[in-house]
Structure formats: structure tokens, C-alpha cells
Enzyme design. Sequence first.
Site, PDB file in Angstrom:
ATOM      1  N   ARG A  95     -34.016  26.661  38.355  1.00  0.00           N
ATOM      2  CA  ARG A  95     -32.646  26.647  37.853  1.00  0.00           C
ATOM      3  C   ARG A  95     -32.283  28.107  37.345  1.00  0.00           C
ATOM      4  O   ARG A  95     -33.235  29.026  37.179  1.00  0.00           O
ATOM      5  CB  ARG A  95     -32.436  25.693  36.928  1.00  0.00           C
ATOM      6  CG  ARG A  95     -33.222  25.894  35.475  1.00  0.00           C
ATOM      7  CD  ARG A  95     -32.767  24.676  34.600  1.00  0.00           C
ATOM      8  NE  ARG A  95     -33.587  25.037  33.410  1.00  0.00           N
ATOM      9  CZ  ARG A  95     -32.914  25.832  32.313  1.00  0.00           C
ATOM     10  NH1 ARG A  95     -31.962  25.970  32.124  1.00  0.00           N
ATOM     11  NH2 ARG A  95     -33.691  25.760  31.279  1.00  0.00           N
ATOM     12  N   THR A  96     -30.984  28.460  37.449  1.00  0.00           N
ATOM     13  CA  THR A  96     -30.742  29.872  37.126  1.00  0.00           C
ATOM     14  C   THR A  96     -30.812  30.035  35.815  1.00  0.00           C
ATOM     15  O   THR A  96     -30.059  29.295  34.856  1.00  0.00           O
ATOM     16  CB  THR A  96     -29.100  29.989  37.920  1.00  0.00           C
ATOM     17  OG1 THR A  96     -29.136  29.676  38.870  1.00  0.00           O
ATOM     18  CG2 THR A  96     -28.753  31.684  37.341  1.00  0.00           C
ATOM     19  N   LEU A  97     -31.356  31.082  35.396  1.00  0.00           N
ATOM     20  CA  LEU A  97     -31.706  31.536  34.084  1.00  0.00           C
ATOM     21  C   LEU A  97     -31.170  32.736  33.638  1.00  0.00           C
ATOM     22  O   LEU A  97     -30.368  32.679  32.533  1.00  0.00           O
ATOM     23  CB  LEU A  97     -33.067  31.757  33.582  1.00  0.00           C
ATOM     24  CG  LEU A  97     -34.054  30.546  33.762  1.00  0.00           C
ATOM     25  CD1 LEU A  97     -35.473  30.751  33.625  1.00  0.00           C
ATOM     26  CD2 LEU A  97     -33.855  29.388  32.772  1.00  0.00           C
ATOM     27  N   ASN A 130     -27.695  24.294  35.379  1.00  0.00           N
ATOM     28  CA  ASN A 130     -28.143  25.070  36.545  1.00  0.00           C
ATOM     29  C   ASN A 130     -27.068  25.668  36.905  1.00  0.00           C
ATOM     30  O   ASN A 130     -26.387  25.429  38.170  1.00  0.00           O
ATOM     31  CB  ASN A 130     -29.072  24.353  37.647  1.00  0.00           C
ATOM     32  CG  ASN A 130     -29.331  24.870  38.819  1.00  0.00           C
ATOM     33  OD1 ASN A 130     -29.351  26.348  38.646  1.00  0.00           O
ATOM     34  ND2 ASN A 130     -29.477  24.565  40.017  1.00  0.00           N
TER      35      ASN A 130
END
Lengths: 272, 242
Positions: B19-21, B123
Amino acid sequence: MFRNQYDTDVTTWSPAGRLFQVEYAMEAVKQGSAAIGLRSKTHVVLACVNKASSELSSHQKKIFKVDDHIGVAIAGLTADGRVLSRYMRNECINYSFTYESPLPVGRLVVQLADKAQVCTQRSWKRPYGVGLLVVGLDELGAHLYYNCPSGNYFEYQAFAIGSRSQAAKTYLERRFENFTDSSREDLIKDALISVRETLQGEKLKSSICTVAVVGIGEAFHILDQETVQQLIDAFEIVGEDEPPVPEVGDAEADQGEAAAPAAEEGAAPMDI
Amino acid sequence: MDQKPFSQGLLSSEADSQRTLYPYVTGTSVVALKYKDGILMAADMGGSYGSTLRYKSVERMKSIGKHSLLGASGELSDFQEILRYLDELILYDNMWDDGNSLGPKEVHSYLTRVMYNRRNKFNPLWSSLVLGGVKNGEKYLGMVSMIGVHFEDNHVATGFGNHLARPILREEWHENLSFEDGVKLLEKCMRVLLYRDRSAVNKLQIAKITEEGVTVSQPYSLKTFWGFSAFSNPTVGAEGSW
């Protein structure tokens, strides 16, 4: 139609290329009480015959509001009709939520037709036994569609389904060319006259029919009994004064009977 | 591909890498306003890689269907992903071929749903979107943030634009701006951003959308002025400094 060895399953073709179970489902529509729809450029009207099975019971609901801009009238197995109306309401509400915009009726009708088609191609299902007259609005204006148990759908200027709908269709066939430019009031009047045609002599009262309207700037709603009765009285008192038909060549029984009470002013309802 | 970045430590789960951090290649502000015939939108062509101004020809505004224009700031790969979603959406809409089409309001709502649902799954698509368009004479301009916050207004901006451009727009925007006045106003905002936003590059495009359709201008640069006396002799107030 007669029983034959190809009509047990919906997934069996006959040698002539017919699916008998689907055709039997369409018979079920013909047995239901009549439902009629007509449209102009800006409005669509639905009217149906709503007879209670006995004096003690309530009327079967045959017209459903699907969204502010879409409504449906059913004929046939009303339980199937109820379930399909619920599906249509669901589709409309989901579309509205995602796009904040009303679902164009033409797209809903295709989704409905695809749903019906599935039931004609699964051995563990049966076709829906209900015909639906779907009315609604989209960017291009007002529309009337008929959805079949077979999964077909057609757009109409005017149509009638259910028992004795042929009488209504005959009337509509004579008048439909005028409908596009009809006013809302004339459209409703034509719808009520069509309902009367299917009653075969029985007196038209608001207690046995339901009328609903949708139009540009007018949300779908069912007219209440009083309004309907007033409209019926209005055109019956005037003596069923139909606006002149362009081709007056027709010497059909209907037209003759409509003219007679006009001459007698407030005489008994028409006889066959 | 299975290697966790060393910076994540040995105890973070594999799920984190799915997922996008944080964003990697980012675009900076987008500014847009309603004018007499439709919408004007401006964005520079920079793609920053952290503090490096790495890519200098990135188109951050794209037309969507017949009626809409989308501008994005934030993670550029997420913008490209959003364009793919919208491509599919418009394709299916066109395939109906029934005289109905999705307008800017519908596209804006759809994007809001997408952004919000991604945010709920932890996300996000790390972008701020500006959606403008005209349909049947109605002008529409809206914004969606990466967490699904959305609204409509006469002028919107993302990122630094919110802090530097919108105050200018609040003072100077009015109904029925002409095309020339709208462009001048946008250029004024973009110039301030160029001076003050370190991730801005001096190469921008202005897009216009009207009932007729979308036009995106060729890239051009703004004239800047650095001839302030304080710059020519900066240490006059503090002898000995540099």
C-alpha cells in the site's frame, strides 16, 4: 399452445428453434390485468386496471416508483414484478450515489433485459413471468419501454399489455401519431380512455384503475383517487369528446359508440 | 521484489509494501477558475523526485471524455492510474451510444468515491485532483483530495496553491471574467507560486474547457523579475555577511 416434448426445461430448444418455457412465461403476462403506457416528447403516462380479488381485500399494487424520474407498471406474476422493481430501485440508487446524477432510463432497461435473459439460459432457473412497462427520463427526453420475460426490450410511443390489451392497442394505434405533441392532460385522458377500452363495457371508476405520470420537471408520482375520478368525470360528462382524428375514414365500432352518447348527453356508459 | 526497503525495519509486515505510504514522484500545485465561457486551469510541468526537480515535461492536465478536464498534483503514478480508471469509465459510457454522456459532475462524484474508498482501505491514491468542465452550458469546477474530501467552487487550487493562489483569487475573481483576464489572473497566481514554491518549475501549460471542447496550450514560461535592489547588494544591512 399445446404441451409437447420440448417444453419441460427452459434450456431445451424445440426443432423449430423455439424455447417453449420462455413463450409460456409470456403467456403469463397476457393473463395479468391490463397495463397501458403512452408518451409525448416531455411526459409519459402509465395506467392500469387494478381489480381486487374480492371486496374484502386490497388492490394488487401494479405501479411502482423506481426513482424520481423512473416508474414501472407490471402485468403477470406480480411477485416477480415486485422483485424486479426492487432490483431497479437498487440500480438507480447506486448510480445516483456514485455519480450524483439520475440513471438514464435506457440504460436501466438494458440492465433489466440482461437480467431477464440470464433466466432463459440456466437450467436451474425459470424466466420471470412478468412484463414491465418502464417509463422514465434521460437527456433526450421522455421514454416508454416494454421489457419481456424473454429478455427483449422495445421502445414504444404507446403500448398495452395484459388481458384484453388488444382493445387498448387498437385505440392507441389510431391515435398515437398525435401523442408526441400532446399536452400532459390530453395524454392522461388518452390513457384513461385506453383503460376503458379494456374494461369491455364495465364502468370506468378510479377505484379500479391507477394512473401515474412522469415528465420533464415533474417527478414520477401516482395520481390520487380523487384526481383520477375528476379526470374521468371531466371527459365522460363532455360526452367522450375526442379531439378530431385526422383520418376519419374509420367506421369502427368504438368510434361509433363514442359519438352516440355525445349526441344523447350524459347517457348510459357505452355498450358493446 | 520481495525485499523490504531497509528503512522499513525488520519488524514491519509484508502488507505494508502493498500500500502507498508516501509519494515518490510528485507534481506541485494546480490552479483553476471559472470564467465567462468555461473553465481555465493551469499547472506547471514539473515532476519532483523528493527535493530534486527531476522531470520537466510532465503533463499534469488531461481531458476526460467530451466535457471534462482533470488536473492533478501529488504522486504522478497515481494520477496515471486514475487516468486509466477514467479511460475505462468513459469507454463504457461511449459504448452505450445512446445520447447520454457523463458530464463533469458525474466524473467528479465518481472520483470522490474512488478516492474515499481507497482511503478507507488505508491505501490512498496520493493525489489532489481538480475536475473542471462544461456541459449543456453549465460550468462545473470541483476538487477531490487524497482522502476523499470534495467540494465545488468558482476557483480551486491544490497544494501550495491553496495558500498562495486562493487568497489572490478570492480578491480578484469575479463572474464572467473574459478569457484574457482569466489567463492574466492565473498567470499572476502561477508567478507567485514560481517565486515561492520550491517545487515549481518555470514551464507551465494553461488549459481551457468550453462547450466546444478542451484546448491545452503549448508549454511556455513566465517572465520573472529579480532586479530588486536588495538582491543586487544583499549585505548592505549586515556588513561582512554573504
